[in-house]
Design a protein around this motif. Sequence first.
Motif, PDB file in Angstrom:
ATOM      1  N   GLY A 141       0.787  -1.220   0.000  1.00  0.00           N
ATOM      2  CA  GLY A 141       0.000   0.000   0.000  1.00  0.00           C
ATOM      3  C   GLY A 141       0.822   1.274   0.000  1.00  0.00           C
ATOM      4  N   LYS A 142       2.136   1.168   0.139  1.00  0.00           N
ATOM      5  CA  LYS A 142       2.994   2.355   0.163  1.00  0.00           C
ATOM      6  C   LYS A 142       3.382   2.757  -1.260  1.00  0.00           C
ATOM      7  CE  LYS A 142       2.874   2.196   4.598  1.00  0.00           C
ATOM      8  NZ  LYS A 142       1.992   3.140   5.318  1.00  0.00           N
ATOM      9  N   ARG A 143       3.663   4.048  -1.420  1.00  0.00           N
ATOM     10  CA  ARG A 143       4.054   4.573  -2.737  1.00  0.00           C
ATOM     11  C   ARG A 143       5.552   4.320  -2.950  1.00  0.00           C
ATOM     12  NH1 ARG A 143       2.628  10.581  -1.526  1.00  0.00           N
ATOM     13  NH2 ARG A 143       3.748   9.866   0.333  1.00  0.00           N
ATOM     14  N   LEU A 144       5.874   3.452  -3.902  1.00  0.00           N
ATOM     15  CA  LEU A 144       7.269   3.101  -4.172  1.00  0.00           C
ATOM     16  C   LEU A 144       7.700   3.709  -5.501  1.00  0.00           C
ATOM     17  CD1 LEU A 144       7.443  -0.676  -3.125  1.00  0.00           C
ATOM     18  CD2 LEU A 144       7.674   1.384  -1.711  1.00  0.00           C
ATOM     19  N   GLY A 170       3.830  -6.101  -6.015  1.00  0.00           N
ATOM     20  CA  GLY A 170       2.584  -5.705  -6.668  1.00  0.00           C
ATOM     21  C   GLY A 170       1.539  -5.150  -5.717  1.00  0.00           C
ATOM     22  N   ARG A 171       1.675  -5.397  -4.423  1.00  0.00           N
ATOM     23  CA  ARG A 171       0.703  -4.883  -3.445  1.00  0.00           C
ATOM     24  C   ARG A 171       1.011  -3.436  -3.059  1.00  0.00           C
ATOM     25  NH1 ARG A 171       1.123  -9.147   1.240  1.00  0.00           N
ATOM     26  NH2 ARG A 171      -0.233  -7.608   2.275  1.00  0.00           N
ATOM     27  N   SER A 172       2.145  -2.922  -3.527  1.00  0.00           N
ATOM     28  CA  SER A 172       2.495  -1.529  -3.269  1.00  0.00           C
ATOM     29  C   SER A 172       1.997  -0.652  -4.416  1.00  0.00           C
ATOM     30  CB  SER A 172       4.011  -1.372  -3.124  1.00  0.00           C
ATOM     31  OG  SER A 172       4.504  -2.168  -2.057  1.00  0.00           O
ATOM     32  N   ALA A 173       1.928   0.654  -4.169  1.00  0.00           N
ATOM     33  CA  ALA A 173       1.534   1.611  -5.215  1.00  0.00           C
ATOM     34  C   ALA A 173       2.789   2.027  -5.975  1.00  0.00           C
ATOM     35  CB  ALA A 173       0.852   2.821  -4.582  1.00  0.00           C
ATOM     36  N   LEU A 174       3.100   1.320  -7.058  1.00  0.00           N
ATOM     37  CA  LEU A 174       4.321   1.573  -7.816  1.00  0.00           C
ATOM     38  C   LEU A 174       4.173   2.859  -8.625  1.00  0.00           C
ATOM     39  CD1 LEU A 174       5.152  -2.046  -9.034  1.00  0.00           C
ATOM     40  CD2 LEU A 174       5.787  -0.900  -6.902  1.00  0.00           C
ATOM     41  N   GLN A 204       6.785  12.927  -2.226  1.00  0.00           N
ATOM     42  CA  GLN A 204       5.775  12.461  -3.181  1.00  0.00           C
ATOM     43  C   GLN A 204       5.636  10.949  -3.175  1.00  0.00           C
ATOM     44  OE1 GLN A 204       6.154  14.361  -7.136  1.00  0.00           O
ATOM     45  NE2 GLN A 204       7.635  15.753  -6.192  1.00  0.00           N
ATOM     46  N   VAL A 205       6.680  10.250  -2.711  1.00  0.00           N
ATOM     47  CA  VAL A 205       6.633   8.796  -2.563  1.00  0.00           C
ATOM     48  C   VAL A 205       7.139   8.441  -1.165  1.00  0.00           C
ATOM     49  CG1 VAL A 205       6.884   8.269  -5.027  1.00  0.00           C
ATOM     50  CG2 VAL A 205       8.936   8.545  -3.598  1.00  0.00           C
ATOM     51  N   ASP A 206       6.797   7.236  -0.715  1.00  0.00           N
ATOM     52  CA  ASP A 206       7.211   6.791   0.617  1.00  0.00           C
ATOM     53  C   ASP A 206       8.597   6.155   0.609  1.00  0.00           C
ATOM     54  OD1 ASP A 206       4.656   7.392   1.963  1.00  0.00           O
ATOM     55  OD2 ASP A 206       3.872   5.818   0.643  1.00  0.00           O
ATOM     56  N   ALA A 207       8.979   5.569  -0.521  1.00  0.00           N
ATOM     57  CA  ALA A 207      10.286   4.913  -0.639  1.00  0.00           C
ATOM     58  C   ALA A 207      10.633   4.793  -2.109  1.00  0.00           C
ATOM     59  CB  ALA A 207      10.263   3.531   0.021  1.00  0.00           C
TER      60      ALA A 207
END
Length: 327
Positions: A204-207, A224-228, A245-248
Amino acid sequence: SGLKLRFHLGHFALAQRLQTQTPSPAPAMKNLQILKRAKNDTTAVSTLWRLNLLIYVLLVVVNSSFCQAQEPQQSTFPGFRHVDPAVLEASHPTGGRAVLLADDDFAPWSFVDAQGNFQGIAVELARQACAEVLMTCDVRPVAFSELMAAAQNNEVQGIVAGPKLDAQVAEQFAVTRPFFQTLGRFAVRTGSPLSAPDIRTLAGKRLGLRTNSAHARFLETHYGRSALTPFDSNEAMLEALRTGQVDAVFGDAVQMSFWLGGTASRGCCAFLGKAFVDRGSFTRSLSFILKKDDPNLRLKLDDALDRLEAKGTTAQIFARYLPISVW
């Protein structure tokens, strides 16, 4: 304290977490109060004094251990060559001369600096390896586009940095065991609540990723479960991390180390967890590629590279050229 060993997706990432609780000083305070009430009783005072002294010493020792456990661990060079100590004791050929080439614009592995000096991790390793086995070597800079053609010169014995080690190169040359393998790392903003780079934590994190890169393919396959979130360049991806703008982000460990340790990041960010290896996507080996007409040359340089790694010289060379640890 406990040590948890995690394997991310069949690759390695070692995370050390020491879980220690600070003991409460309440027992010591309680006994000090008892000590005051019993001050007229010489025997009680003597006994309670010894008891409190023992408790105090134990508190100091445990608290000291706790503080040491929380200190950052020094990064350890991974040992890419898996050196066998028994091999180091064996007798190997020494001596000889060699001309070795390297890309003149392939920092931090090989490059010509502003003063015209040819240097870099691979260049220094080659020079040190030659000295280790009593060889006289001339390591020369050559433009990348001319490397393979220049290596055909009868005067040249090999290349120490530049070409990608593919099947064609491996068939044409004798190849040493790798002195480095490219790594992937996650990075986050300093103070991020993210504690580890595993699939569950980053769900769910923005990668951030660079479009059409090997690192992007790795994330698309396993995260795939992250927000790419794709970016057209590494610079844009890293700036998105800096500005929140992104988490990682995920990318090449060496490349990101220069951004994290440089001025562009403004000290915003840090690596998360440990390094990843994935031979199916972003991991490739860096080796010396040598002509096959001198079979002893590869043996000598492999032996020398083993010795340099075993005695810490390789780690020192890497530390001189990398701003922060990439392991």
